[in-house]
Scaffold this motif. Structure first.
Motif, PDB file in Angstrom:
ATOM      1  N   ARG A   1      15.336  -9.721 -35.860  1.00  0.00           N
ATOM      2  CA  ARG A   1      16.607 -10.045 -35.178  1.00  0.00           C
ATOM      3  C   ARG A   1      17.736  -9.335 -35.898  1.00  0.00           C
ATOM      4  O   ARG A   1      17.939  -9.531 -37.102  1.00  0.00           O
ATOM      5  CB  ARG A   1      16.858 -11.550 -35.202  1.00  0.00           C
TER       6      ARG A   1
ATOM      7  N   GLY B   1      27.946 -13.659 -33.255  1.00  0.00           N
ATOM      8  CA  GLY B   1      27.725 -14.704 -32.248  1.00  0.00           C
ATOM      9  C   GLY B   1      29.026 -15.309 -31.742  1.00  0.00           C
ATOM     10  O   GLY B   1      30.014 -15.393 -32.485  1.00  0.00           O
ATOM     11  N   SER B   2      29.009 -15.732 -30.471  1.00  0.00           N
ATOM     12  CA  SER B   2      30.236 -16.256 -29.856  1.00  0.00           C
ATOM     13  C   SER B   2      30.723 -17.533 -30.535  1.00  0.00           C
ATOM     14  O   SER B   2      31.906 -17.847 -30.477  1.00  0.00           O
ATOM     15  CB  SER B   2      29.989 -16.533 -28.371  1.00  0.00           C
TER      16      SER B   2
ATOM     17  N   CYS C   1      30.129 -18.149 -33.802  1.00  0.00           N
ATOM     18  CA  CYS C   1      29.909 -17.865 -35.219  1.00  0.00           C
ATOM     19  C   CYS C   1      31.232 -17.676 -35.954  1.00  0.00           C
ATOM     20  O   CYS C   1      32.113 -16.979 -35.455  1.00  0.00           O
ATOM     21  CB  CYS C   1      29.075 -16.594 -35.305  1.00  0.00           C
TER      22      CYS C   1
ATOM     23  N   GLY D   1      23.544 -11.681 -30.913  1.00  0.00           N
ATOM     24  CA  GLY D   1      24.903 -12.108 -31.278  1.00  0.00           C
ATOM     25  C   GLY D   1      25.972 -11.251 -30.631  1.00  0.00           C
ATOM     26  O   GLY D   1      25.995 -10.039 -30.800  1.00  0.00           O
ATOM     27  N   GLY D   2      26.826 -11.892 -29.842  1.00  0.00           N
ATOM     28  CA  GLY D   2      27.968 -11.189 -29.276  1.00  0.00           C
ATOM     29  C   GLY D   2      27.695 -10.508 -27.941  1.00  0.00           C
ATOM     30  O   GLY D   2      28.559  -9.793 -27.437  1.00  0.00           O
ATOM     31  N   ILE D   3      26.517 -10.754 -27.370  1.00  0.00           N
ATOM     32  CA  ILE D   3      26.207 -10.146 -26.066  1.00  0.00           C
ATOM     33  C   ILE D   3      26.770 -11.075 -24.989  1.00  0.00           C
ATOM     34  O   ILE D   3      26.346 -12.216 -24.856  1.00  0.00           O
ATOM     35  CB  ILE D   3      24.679  -9.943 -25.931  1.00  0.00           C
TER      36      ILE D   3
ATOM     37  N   MET E   1      18.694 -11.108 -27.549  1.00  0.00           N
ATOM     38  CA  MET E   1      18.658 -12.559 -27.696  1.00  0.00           C
ATOM     39  C   MET E   1      19.984 -13.101 -27.190  1.00  0.00           C
ATOM     40  O   MET E   1      21.049 -12.605 -27.570  1.00  0.00           O
ATOM     41  CB  MET E   1      18.443 -12.946 -29.156  1.00  0.00           C
TER      42      MET E   1
ATOM     43  N   SER F   1      25.166 -17.687 -25.780  1.00  0.00           N
ATOM     44  CA  SER F   1      26.244 -18.137 -24.875  1.00  0.00           C
ATOM     45  C   SER F   1      25.940 -17.818 -23.411  1.00  0.00           C
ATOM     46  O   SER F   1      26.285 -18.591 -22.524  1.00  0.00           O
ATOM     47  CB  SER F   1      27.578 -17.523 -25.277  1.00  0.00           C
TER      48      SER F   1
ATOM     49  N   SER G   1      27.692 -25.224 -37.331  1.00  0.00           N
ATOM     50  CA  SER G   1      28.966 -25.919 -37.078  1.00  0.00           C
ATOM     51  C   SER G   1      28.904 -27.292 -37.753  1.00  0.00           C
ATOM     52  O   SER G   1      27.813 -27.798 -38.049  1.00  0.00           O
ATOM     53  CB  SER G   1      29.191 -26.088 -35.574  1.00  0.00           C
TER      54      SER G   1
ATOM     55  N   GLU H   1      29.693 -22.326 -40.871  1.00  0.00           N
ATOM     56  CA  GLU H   1      29.842 -20.948 -40.378  1.00  0.00           C
ATOM     57  C   GLU H   1      29.717 -20.866 -38.865  1.00  0.00           C
ATOM     58  O   GLU H   1      29.284 -19.848 -38.310  1.00  0.00           O
ATOM     59  CB  GLU H   1      28.805 -20.030 -41.049  1.00  0.00           C
ATOM     60  N   GLY H   2      30.059 -21.971 -38.201  1.00  0.00           N
ATOM     61  CA  GLY H   2      29.976 -21.957 -36.746  1.00  0.00           C
ATOM     62  C   GLY H   2      30.923 -22.980 -36.162  1.00  0.00           C
ATOM     63  O   GLY H   2      31.466 -23.826 -36.882  1.00  0.00           O
TER      64      GLY H   2
END
Ligand code: IMP
Length: 346
Positions: A169, A175-176, A178, A210-212, A230, A233, A269, A284-285
């Motif tokens: 990965r 990540g949205s 993150c 992350g971030g897609i 992966m 969101s 989170s 970290e979330g």
């Protein structure tokens, strides 16, 4: 000090090329992980607001992969896997950590019917990952495929591959939900990491994570060298995600309507940590809510339609062809504005 320039999804576009594809149905978006063939290159995030039984079964039926999260008891995780196996799911991913009961968890998950383990930690380029991969590899035979991560650099990708990972990965801090980059100052834009890791000469499969946020980002990640994406969101809020529906009254166009939401939260989170370990360590979330989106099939179909369409723009009939043909260009800030719908700005 020389500081390297990097790029992220919104910094680039792919240039359209001559195409002879007359039907998007003829485009092959399948991909292999070991001996298993997946009809679609989509994996769900191992998060407690994304993947449990229903998501595993739905994604398996669509030709993708669901990975049940590890933030529950071994008994609960095994029960989910067992139920998915009974319901006939072919591929079932299960997340484990690298410390504590991770080996017992891995054994129980495989016993319950999981054929893919995901060693799921925030900073995967770590000696504990090395030990865990060594141990898992010596415990299970080659029919159990191992995904490991997350990493952000080519060196890390190669190390995890050399330590035994069948898939890695790739993506740290994107990540949205993150806040790793805010909290720690560390990370690399996900597309940048994908581009760098795709230069690896190892056999490991690359999973962009992350971030897609759009099907366009999916096309960019795969064109840049990812085998799978992966999604967290993008799949959140669908019927198949775990969690309660929260209904709130809202005023839309002057009328009161009731809108349904579901929670989507980072596993680091405050809220998630309190739920799974009763206290917080490094946060970290964040936790948020997203509008309910209906069946995951609709979201996945919209992603695969966008991917096929993108491949047609590059004149590519399969993923390998897309990766060899895609021509990336960097876009300016004014091009970024032009690239998103901008009717309201006129
Ligand atoms: P998204 O698709 O942009 O929402 O990103 C989902 C990804 O974020 C997951 O697959 C994980 O790699 C990562 N992630 C999940 N929870 C956290 C967290 O609490 N902090 C940082 N990253 C997270």
């Amino acid at each position: 000090m020389k500081i390297k320039e990097t790029i992220s999804f919104d910094d680039v576009l792919i240039v359209p090329q001559f195409s002879q594809i007359d039907s998007r149905k003829s485009i092959d978006i399948s991909v292999n992980l070991g001996l298993e063939n997946f009809e679609i290159p989509i994996v769900s995030s191992p998060m407690d607001t994304v993947t449990e039984l229903e998501m595993i079964c739905a994604l398996d039926a669509l030709g993708g992969l669901g990975i049940v999260h590890r933030y529950n008891t071994i008994a609960n995780q095994s029960k989910i896997i067992h139920s998915a196996h009974n319901r006939g799911a072919k591929n079932i991913g299960a997340a484990v950590g690298v410390s504590g009961d991770y080996l017992d968890r891995a054994k129980a998950c495989v016993m319950a019917g999981s054929n893919i383990l995901c060693v799921d930690i925030a900073h995967g380029h770590h000696s504990m990952m090395k030990n865990a991969l060594k141990c898992l590899k010596s415990t299970f035979d080659a029919s159990i495929k191992i995904i490991a991560g997350n990493v952000a650099t080519l060196e890390a990708f190669n190390d995890l591959s050399d330590w035994g990972a069948d898939a890695v990965r790739v993506g740290i801090g994107g990540g949205s939900i993150c806040s790793t980059r805010i909290q720690t100052g560390h990370g690399v834009p996900t597309l940048q990491s994908v581009i760098e890791c795709s230069a690896s000469d190892r056999d490991a499969i690359l999973i962009a994570d992350g971030g897609i946020k759009t099907s366009g980002d999916v096309v960019k990640a795969i064109a840049a060298g990812a085998d799978f994406v992966m999604l967290g969101s993008m799949l959140s809020g669908t019927d198949e995600t775990p969690g309660e529906i929260l209904t709130t009254p809202e005023v839309v166009d002057g009328k009161q309507v009731f809108v349904n939401y579901k929670t989507y939260r980072g596993m680091a989170s405050v809220e998630a940590q309190i739920d799974w370990r009763g206290h917080t360590a490094s946060v970290e979330g964040v936790s948020s809510v997203v509008k309910c989106k209906g069946p995951v099939k609709n979201v996945v179909n919209s992603v695969t339609r966008g991917l096929r369409s993108g491949m047609s723009y590059s004149g590519a009939t399969n993923i390998t062809e897309l990766q060899s043909k895609a021509k990336f260009i960097k876009q300016s800030t004014s091009s970024q504005i032009e690239s998103s719908t901008h009717i309201n700005l006129l």
